[in-house]
Motif scaffolding. Structure first.
Motif, PDB file in Angstrom:
ATOM      1  N   HIS A 181     -34.848 -14.482  -7.215  1.00  0.00           N
ATOM      2  CA  HIS A 181     -34.517 -14.430  -8.642  1.00  0.00           C
ATOM      3  C   HIS A 181     -33.117 -13.873  -8.874  1.00  0.00           C
ATOM      4  O   HIS A 181     -32.505 -14.158  -9.899  1.00  0.00           O
ATOM      5  CB  HIS A 181     -35.552 -13.597  -9.399  1.00  0.00           C
ATOM      6  N   GLY A 182     -32.619 -13.079  -7.926  1.00  0.00           N
ATOM      7  CA  GLY A 182     -31.265 -12.543  -8.046  1.00  0.00           C
ATOM      8  C   GLY A 182     -30.188 -13.600  -8.003  1.00  0.00           C
ATOM      9  O   GLY A 182     -29.032 -13.342  -8.358  1.00  0.00           O
ATOM     10  N   GLU A 183     -30.535 -14.833  -7.574  1.00  0.00           N
ATOM     11  CA  GLU A 183     -29.560 -15.923  -7.520  1.00  0.00           C
ATOM     12  C   GLU A 183     -29.627 -16.822  -8.756  1.00  0.00           C
ATOM     13  O   GLU A 183     -28.824 -17.733  -8.904  1.00  0.00           O
ATOM     14  CB  GLU A 183     -29.768 -16.778  -6.265  1.00  0.00           C
ATOM     15  N   HIS A 184     -30.573 -16.573  -9.633  1.00  0.00           N
ATOM     16  CA  HIS A 184     -30.739 -17.399 -10.835  1.00  0.00           C
ATOM     17  C   HIS A 184     -29.582 -17.129 -11.805  1.00  0.00           C
ATOM     18  O   HIS A 184     -29.381 -16.001 -12.255  1.00  0.00           O
ATOM     19  CB  HIS A 184     -32.088 -17.066 -11.478  1.00  0.00           C
ATOM     20  N   VAL A 185     -28.821 -18.183 -12.116  1.00  0.00           N
ATOM     21  CA  VAL A 185     -27.726 -18.043 -13.060  1.00  0.00           C
ATOM     22  C   VAL A 185     -27.996 -18.895 -14.292  1.00  0.00           C
ATOM     23  O   VAL A 185     -28.721 -19.878 -14.244  1.00  0.00           O
ATOM     24  CB  VAL A 185     -26.362 -18.443 -12.427  1.00  0.00           C
ATOM     25  N   GLY A 186     -27.397 -18.467 -15.396  1.00  0.00           N
ATOM     26  CA  GLY A 186     -27.614 -19.161 -16.657  1.00  0.00           C
ATOM     27  C   GLY A 186     -27.800 -18.159 -17.777  1.00  0.00           C
ATOM     28  O   GLY A 186     -27.670 -16.950 -17.577  1.00  0.00           O
ATOM     29  N   GLN A 187     -28.131 -18.629 -18.955  1.00  0.00           N
ATOM     30  CA  GLN A 187     -28.288 -17.748 -20.112  1.00  0.00           C
ATOM     31  C   GLN A 187     -29.412 -16.741 -19.908  1.00  0.00           C
ATOM     32  O   GLN A 187     -29.340 -15.610 -20.393  1.00  0.00           O
ATOM     33  CB  GLN A 187     -28.548 -18.579 -21.361  1.00  0.00           C
ATOM     34  N   GLY A 230     -28.390 -29.710 -15.883  1.00  0.00           N
ATOM     35  CA  GLY A 230     -27.556 -29.094 -16.908  1.00  0.00           C
ATOM     36  C   GLY A 230     -28.284 -28.803 -18.199  1.00  0.00           C
ATOM     37  O   GLY A 230     -27.839 -29.203 -19.287  1.00  0.00           O
ATOM     38  N   ALA A 231     -29.411 -28.085 -18.110  1.00  0.00           N
ATOM     39  CA  ALA A 231     -30.118 -27.653 -19.315  1.00  0.00           C
ATOM     40  C   ALA A 231     -29.195 -26.751 -20.132  1.00  0.00           C
ATOM     41  O   ALA A 231     -28.319 -26.075 -19.592  1.00  0.00           O
ATOM     42  CB  ALA A 231     -31.400 -26.911 -18.945  1.00  0.00           C
ATOM     43  N   ILE A 232     -29.402 -26.723 -21.443  1.00  0.00           N
ATOM     44  CA  ILE A 232     -28.487 -25.999 -22.323  1.00  0.00           C
ATOM     45  C   ILE A 232     -28.400 -24.516 -21.967  1.00  0.00           C
ATOM     46  O   ILE A 232     -27.348 -23.891 -22.066  1.00  0.00           O
ATOM     47  CB  ILE A 232     -28.887 -26.200 -23.804  1.00  0.00           C
ATOM     48  N   GLN A 233     -29.535 -23.923 -21.508  1.00  0.00           N
ATOM     49  CA  GLN A 233     -29.527 -22.508 -21.147  1.00  0.00           C
ATOM     50  C   GLN A 233     -28.670 -22.259 -19.904  1.00  0.00           C
ATOM     51  O   GLN A 233     -28.001 -21.233 -19.783  1.00  0.00           O
ATOM     52  CB  GLN A 233     -30.953 -22.002 -20.892  1.00  0.00           C
ATOM     53  N   HIS A 234     -28.698 -23.217 -18.976  1.00  0.00           N
ATOM     54  CA  HIS A 234     -27.881 -23.070 -17.769  1.00  0.00           C
ATOM     55  C   HIS A 234     -26.403 -23.211 -18.124  1.00  0.00           C
ATOM     56  O   HIS A 234     -25.576 -22.401 -17.701  1.00  0.00           O
ATOM     57  CB  HIS A 234     -28.277 -24.121 -16.733  1.00  0.00           C
ATOM     58  N   LEU A 235     -26.075 -24.215 -18.925  1.00  0.00           N
ATOM     59  CA  LEU A 235     -24.682 -24.437 -19.306  1.00  0.00           C
ATOM     60  C   LEU A 235     -24.109 -23.244 -20.060  1.00  0.00           C
ATOM     61  O   LEU A 235     -22.953 -22.870 -19.866  1.00  0.00           O
ATOM     62  CB  LEU A 235     -24.571 -25.697 -20.168  1.00  0.00           C
ATOM     63  N   ALA A 236     -24.915 -22.629 -20.912  1.00  0.00           N
ATOM     64  CA  ALA A 236     -24.444 -21.484 -21.686  1.00  0.00           C
ATOM     65  C   ALA A 236     -24.084 -20.316 -20.783  1.00  0.00           C
ATOM     66  O   ALA A 236     -23.134 -19.579 -21.056  1.00  0.00           O
ATOM     67  CB  ALA A 236     -25.516 -21.050 -22.687  1.00  0.00           C
ATOM     68  N   GLY A 237     -24.819 -20.167 -19.685  1.00  0.00           N
ATOM     69  CA  GLY A 237     -24.586 -19.036 -18.791  1.00  0.00           C
ATOM     70  C   GLY A 237     -23.438 -19.220 -17.825  1.00  0.00           C
ATOM     71  O   GLY A 237     -22.959 -18.252 -17.236  1.00  0.00           O
ATOM     72  N   ALA A 240     -18.555 -30.795 -17.366  1.00  0.00           N
ATOM     73  CA  ALA A 240     -17.835 -30.607 -16.107  1.00  0.00           C
ATOM     74  C   ALA A 240     -16.367 -30.999 -16.219  1.00  0.00           C
ATOM     75  O   ALA A 240     -15.987 -31.868 -16.995  1.00  0.00           O
ATOM     76  CB  ALA A 240     -18.500 -31.422 -15.006  1.00  0.00           C
ATOM     77  N   ASP A 241     -15.547 -30.351 -15.395  1.00  0.00           N
ATOM     78  CA  ASP A 241     -14.148 -30.744 -15.257  1.00  0.00           C
ATOM     79  C   ASP A 241     -14.015 -31.900 -14.268  1.00  0.00           C
ATOM     80  O   ASP A 241     -13.159 -32.764 -14.426  1.00  0.00           O
ATOM     81  CB  ASP A 241     -13.318 -29.546 -14.786  1.00  0.00           C
TER      82      ASP A 241
END
Length: 322
Positions: free
Chosen positions: A243-249, A266-273, A295-296
Motif C-alpha cells: 500500500h505504500g506504493e499506491h499513488v494518486g488522490q 487513468g482514473a480521475i483520482q489517480h490523475l489528480a494525485g 500525458a505529455d
C-alpha cells in the motif's frame, strides 16, 4: 527578523526537499531584506545548508526526537519560533509536514498555505501562488496573520546554490508534558531504493501488468532509471504491491520530474494525485485510455513488448555514455 526554515532529515541525512525549502527561504529572505535560520533535528550535515543561503542553524540534538512525531516536532519548532520572534516559516509539502504544519499553525495562531509553487508575489501584503482543485488550477492566497507558514510544493521551486557563511547553535527544547504517553510502536521504511517522495523519476504500473509475478520488469526499468516504483489503487487493493506504493488522490501524491505510467487507464483520482509531475509518459495498449489526454508523451502498445525494449535501449544508452 529572520525567516525560519524546517529542513527534514532521516538518520542524520537531509532529505532532498531540505535544500529546496532552504533555497525558497533564501528567496523570501531577500525580498524581506533579512536572513535565513534553519531548524534541524539530529542532523549530521548542518554545514551543507550554508550552500543554499542559510546563515544560522538551530540544531536540536535530542534522542527522544530521533523518530519523526508531528506533535513533538511541532512543539519544538514553536519553541524556536517564539524564542527568535519569527514571522515567516518555510516547510516542504511532504506527508510529514502536512501533518505537522496544522498543529504548528494552531499553536502559533498562524496562517498556513500548503502546495506553494513560486516565490511570494509580494511580502506586503504577503501573497503566494499555490495549486488548487487537485492541481487542476492555481489560487493566489493572501496571508494576513502575524505569523505565516508556507508549504513549498515538491520540485516546484528547485534547488539553487547561494553560498553563505553558516553558524551552528544548539537549541534545547522542553517536551516533558507532550512526550508523556506518546510512543512509536512500529515504523516501516523502504530500504535500498529511491522513495516516491524523494525520487525525480517514478515508474508506476496498474492492472495491465496482469499479476504480481510480472513486476520484475517494472523494478528493472526503475533500477535502470534510478527511479522509485509505484502502483495504482486497484493493484495495492489486490495485494500485488504494498500500500505504500499506491499513488494518486487517495494514496501518495507525486510531484516528480518524470512519471511513467504503465498499464494504468487513468482514473480521475489517480490523475489528480500525479498531475503535479512535470512530464508524464503513458504506455497502454488501449488508445482510448483517459491517461493519454493528460500525458505529455504516449505509447500505444503492449507493455510486455514495449517495456523490455525500453530497458534494452536505456541500458545501451547508459553503456555508451558512461
Amino acid at each position: 527578523m529572520s525567516v525560519l526554515v524546517y529542513t527534514e532529515s532521516e538518520k542524520g541525512k537531509f532529505k532532498k526537499n531540505a535544500f529546496e525549502v532552504a533555497s525558497y527561504a533564501t528567496a523570501v529572505a531577500k525580498m524581506m531584506d533579512t536572513t535565513v535560520t534553519a531548524i534541524t533535528f539530529n542532523s549530521d550535515e548542518n554545514e551543507l545548508l550554508g550552500n543554499y543561503g542559510v546563515s544560522k542553524v538551530m540544531h536540536i540534538k535530542n534522542d527522544s526526537l530521533a523518530t519523526f512525531n508531528a506533535r513533538t516536532y511541532a512543539e519544538s519548532i514553536a519553541q524556536a519560533v517564539k524564542s527568535l520572534d519569527i514571522k515567516v516559516i518555510i516547510l516542504s509539502s511532504s506527508t510529514d509536514t502536512k501533518y505537522l504544519a496544522p498543529l504548528l499553525a494552531a499553536s502559533l495562531k498562524a496562517g498556513y498555505v500548503p502546495n506553494v509553487v513560486k516565490a511570494p508575489e509580494s511580502t506586503d501584503p504577503f501573497m503566494v501562488k499555490r495549486t488548487a482543485f487537485s492541481n487542476k488550477g492555481f489560487a493566489h492566497t493572501q496571508i494576513e496573520t502575524d505569523i505565516k507558514i508556507i508549504g513549498v510544493s515538491n520540485n516546484a521551486f528547485g534547488v539553487h546554490e547561494n553560498k553563505t557563511d553558516v553558524s551552528l547553535e544548539e537549541f534545547a527544547v522542553s517536551l516533558d508534558d507532550i512526550t508523556r504517553g506518546t510512543k512509536s510502536v512500529e515504523i516501516d521504511k523502504v530500504v535500498g531504493k529511491a522513495t516516491i517522495a524523494d525520487a525525480d523519476i517514478v515508474v508506476s504500473a496498474g492492472r495491465g501488468l496482469k499479476g504480481p509475478e510480472n513486476w520484475g520488469m517494472i523494478e528493472e526499468l526503475a533500477d535502470v532509471l534510478g527511479a522509485a516504483t509505484a502502483c495504482s489503487k486497484p493493484v495495492s487493493d489486490l495485494g500485488w504491491r504494498p500500500h505504500g506504493e499506491h499513488v494518486g488522490q487517495t494514496g501518495k501524491p507525486v510531484a516528480s520530474n518524470l512519471y511513467i505510467a504503465i498499464g494504468i487507464s487513468g482514473a480521475i483520482q489517480h490523475l489528480a494525485g500525479v498531475s503535479a509531475s512535470k512530464t508524464k509518459v503513458v504506455i497502454n495498449n488501449d488508445p482510448e485510455a483517459p491517461f493519454f489526454k493528460a500525458a505529455d508523451y504516449g505509447i500505444v502498445g503492449d507493455a510486455f513488448e514495449v517495456v523490455p525494449q525500453l530497458i534494452e535501449k536505456l541500458k545501451a544508452f547508459k553503456a555508451q555514455n558512461g
